[in-house]
Design a protein around this motif. Structure first.
Motif, PDB file in Angstrom:
ATOM      1  N   ILE A   1       6.568  11.332  -9.135  1.00 51.19           N
ATOM      2  CA  ILE A   1       6.972  10.750  -7.851  1.00 51.19           C
ATOM      3  C   ILE A   1       6.013  11.276  -6.798  1.00 51.19           C
ATOM      4  O   ILE A   1       5.798  12.491  -6.702  1.00 51.19           O
ATOM      5  N   ARG A   2       5.431  10.365  -6.056  1.00 49.73           N
ATOM      6  CA  ARG A   2       4.522  10.777  -4.993  1.00 49.73           C
ATOM      7  C   ARG A   2       4.919  10.031  -3.715  1.00 49.73           C
ATOM      8  O   ARG A   2       4.734   8.809  -3.615  1.00 49.73           O
ATOM      9  N   SER A   3       5.487  10.761  -2.774  1.00 48.72           N
ATOM     10  CA  SER A   3       5.917  10.150  -1.516  1.00 48.72           C
ATOM     11  C   SER A   3       5.382  10.939  -0.338  1.00 48.72           C
ATOM     12  O   SER A   3       5.373  12.168  -0.369  1.00 48.72           O
TER      13      SER A   3
ATOM     14  N   VAL B   1      -7.202   7.943   4.908  1.00 52.58           N
ATOM     15  CA  VAL B   1      -6.808   8.934   3.903  1.00 52.58           C
ATOM     16  C   VAL B   1      -7.501   8.761   2.554  1.00 52.58           C
ATOM     17  O   VAL B   1      -8.233   9.644   2.124  1.00 52.58           O
ATOM     18  N   TYR B   2      -7.274   7.660   1.887  1.00 49.42           N
ATOM     19  CA  TYR B   2      -7.747   7.528   0.499  1.00 49.42           C
ATOM     20  C   TYR B   2      -9.217   7.116   0.437  1.00 49.42           C
ATOM     21  O   TYR B   2      -9.560   5.992   0.090  1.00 49.42           O
ATOM     22  N   LYS B   3     -10.081   8.071   0.769  1.00 48.96           N
ATOM     23  CA  LYS B   3     -11.526   7.848   0.762  1.00 48.96           C
ATOM     24  C   LYS B   3     -12.206   9.056   0.142  1.00 48.96           C
ATOM     25  O   LYS B   3     -11.697  10.173   0.238  1.00 48.96           O
TER      26      LYS B   3
ATOM     27  N   GLY C   1      -2.587   4.589  -7.249  1.00 45.40           N
ATOM     28  CA  GLY C   1      -1.166   4.418  -6.937  1.00 45.40           C
ATOM     29  C   GLY C   1      -0.889   4.093  -5.477  1.00 45.40           C
ATOM     30  O   GLY C   1       0.068   3.388  -5.159  1.00 45.40           O
ATOM     31  N   ALA C   2      -1.743   4.587  -4.587  1.00 41.41           N
ATOM     32  CA  ALA C   2      -1.506   4.409  -3.154  1.00 41.41           C
ATOM     33  C   ALA C   2      -1.492   2.940  -2.727  1.00 41.41           C
ATOM     34  O   ALA C   2      -0.987   2.616  -1.650  1.00 41.41           O
ATOM     35  N   ARG C   3      -2.036   2.062  -3.572  1.00 42.84           N
ATOM     36  CA  ARG C   3      -2.025   0.638  -3.198  1.00 42.84           C
ATOM     37  C   ARG C   3      -0.761  -0.059  -3.681  1.00 42.84           C
ATOM     38  O   ARG C   3      -0.540  -1.237  -3.370  1.00 42.84           O
TER      39      ARG C   3
ATOM     40  N   THR D   1      -1.407   5.736 -11.411  1.00 40.52           N
ATOM     41  CA  THR D   1      -1.862   7.122 -11.300  1.00 40.52           C
ATOM     42  C   THR D   1      -2.244   7.404  -9.866  1.00 40.52           C
ATOM     43  O   THR D   1      -2.799   6.557  -9.179  1.00 40.52           O
ATOM     44  N   CYS D   2      -1.891   8.605  -9.434  1.00 38.50           N
ATOM     45  CA  CYS D   2      -2.220   9.009  -8.071  1.00 38.50           C
ATOM     46  C   CYS D   2      -3.710   9.330  -7.995  1.00 38.50           C
ATOM     47  O   CYS D   2      -4.270   9.931  -8.919  1.00 38.50           O
ATOM     48  N   ALA D   3      -4.333   8.966  -6.884  1.00 37.89           N
ATOM     49  CA  ALA D   3      -5.743   9.323  -6.679  1.00 37.89           C
ATOM     50  C   ALA D   3      -5.925  10.839  -6.741  1.00 37.89           C
ATOM     51  O   ALA D   3      -6.995  11.333  -7.059  1.00 37.89           O
ATOM     52  N   GLY D   4      -4.842  11.565  -6.454  1.00 40.08           N
ATOM     53  CA  GLY D   4      -4.909  13.035  -6.450  1.00 40.08           C
ATOM     54  C   GLY D   4      -4.586  13.665  -7.796  1.00 40.08           C
ATOM     55  O   GLY D   4      -4.548  14.896  -7.894  1.00 40.08           O
TER      56      GLY D   4
END
Ligand SMILES: Nc1nc2c(c(=O)[nH]1)N[C@H]1C(S)=C(S)[C@@H](COP(=O)(O)O)O[C@H]1N2
Ligand SMILES: [Mo]
Length: 391
Positions: free
Chosen positions: A74-76, A260-262, A235-237, A120-123
């Motif tokens: 879970i990523r929030s 953020v996601y760069k 996942g962020a998208r 999958t999370c970018a992180g």
């Protein structure tokens, strides 16, 4: 509690079970990641509760190709909103002929599709960037990934229903959460190019709006009642608690797209402004279990193809001698576009083996880098995955 302590505690419990059954082998994985252990009520290691950020332990993660919701990370970025289904509305606006407002019942009446897709999370694996140089943010291990069966509607069906204007180039998603960042409170947002939204093929739709995850309504943490799913993208998208779609001629100005996601080296304002948002997920793999079988050991894990249409996993290799020689793993799960594959390998140890390494190669012939480039926000870590052994 640290991930290590959490893991060790579970490990001790399982270890006692193994002693009782005489199943303890010669080899156990070091520190935070030792052997298989039984599932119990605490299936996710919680990095933070508010907002909720949690990931499964690796042996739980690779028990099945479809990840059960209890083992799904879970990523929030903000607290989980608790929403009612009946009052919920999705709006579609911007460069469309006919703005739409759709209830859940109306969405459910449209033609439904089923899709397996890995999120999958970018992180994911950020903690490995941090070992090189500390990166802020959730210190994800290798568990910020999961594969689920999603059900809902094609995004392209909704866009066609609204009618796209000629200038349309990007599709924005907006959630109903309240994220606090830099003294402001705003909703999480994502954005994808219109070409991706419309890229429907037999293997996967460009994107979908999902109401169900593994045959059940989405849980609150995973976006109830509606989220976008963008196969192949970070996942962020895949925006949870999705309530607004805006069709535009440019990417969303939302903080999570614009800033953020760069991938950035230092993260200066100029660098952030100059760099494009991350869209695709990278080729990746990880070792998740190691079990002794007399002189040999069995290693299992996951491999993720990159988010490039038509590209799959060609091979997964494990090395017990620091990358001098490699043993090819067996792919043990189904293969589907934009989905991970599970694998297993039988390895014989050398007296000098202290570490196992895995790397994956895709159908274009590209192999994971030994070490990826460090970046200030700690994204897309996909270097060879190493696990130390305690013999
Ligand atoms: N509204 C909203 N959507 C969101 C997020 C969020 O914080 N708010 N997090 C994103 C990120 S960064 C990831 S990796 C995925 C995680 O999805 P999951 O929590 O269902 O695993 O959701 C994405 N969608
Ligand atoms: Mo993420």
């Amino acid at each position: 509690m640290l991930y290590q302590e959490f893991n060790a505690r579970r490990d001790r419990r399982k270890f006692m079970q193994q002693v009782a059954t005489g199943a303890v082998g010669l080899v156990s994985m070091a520190a935070w990641n030792r052997t298989l252990w039984a599932a119990d009520d605490s299936r996710l290691f919680v990095h933070s509760k508010a907002p909720m950020n949690a990931e499964p332990l690796l042996p739980d993660l690779v028990k099945s190709w479809v990840t059960p919701v209890e083992s799904f990370f879970i990523r929030s970025h903000g607290n989980t909103p608790i929403l009612g289904g009946s009052s919920f509305r999705l709006t579609v606006e911007g460069l469309v002929d006919q703005p739409l407002t759709l209830s859940l019942a109306e969405l459910n009446q449209l033609s439904q599709i089923e899709l397996s897709a890995t999120l999958t999370c970018a992180g994911n694996r950020r903690s490995e960037h941090s070992r090189i140089k500390t990166v802020k943010g959730v210190q994800w291990r290798e568990g910020a990934i999961g594969n689920a069966q999603w059900r809902g509607v094609r995004l392209s069906d909704i866009l066609k229903r609204a009618g796209l204007r000629d200038a349309a180039k990007h599709v924005w998603f907006e959630g109903l959460d309240a994220v606090e960042d830099g003294g402001k409170t705003f909703a999480f947002g994502g954005s994808i190019p219109l070409e991706k939204a419309l890229l429907d093929r037999d293997t996967a739709p460009g994107a979908m709006l999902a109401t169900m995850m593994n045959d059940k309504p989405l849980t609150a943490d995973h976006g109830f009642p509606l989220r976008s799913i963008v196969p192949g993208y970070i996942g962020a998208r895949s925006v949870k608690w999705l309530s607004k779609i805006v069709v535009s001629d440019r990417p969303s100005p939302n903080h999570f797209v614009a800033d953020v996601y760069k991938l950035v080296d230092e993260g200066s304002l100029l660098e952030v402004a100059e760099n494009a948002p991350i869209y695709r997920m990278p080729l990746n793999s990880a070792i998740c279990t190691v079990a002794a079988k007399s002189e040999r050991i069995e290693v299992t894990g996951y491999a993720l193809p990159p988010g490039v249409p038509g590209v799959s996993i060609r091979k997964v290799e494990v090395s017990a001698d620091d990358g001098q020689s490699w043993t090819e793993a067996k792919l043990t799960s189904p293969a589907a576009e934009f989905c991970w594959q599970l694998w297993s390998a039988d390895i014989s140890l050398k007296s000098t083996t202290r570490e196992l390494i895995v790397r994956a190669t895709d159908s274009r012939g590209e192999t994971q880098p030994q070490m990826p480039r460090w970046n200030a926000k700690g994204y897309l870590f996909n270097g060879w995955h190493r696990v130390s052994l305690k013999v």
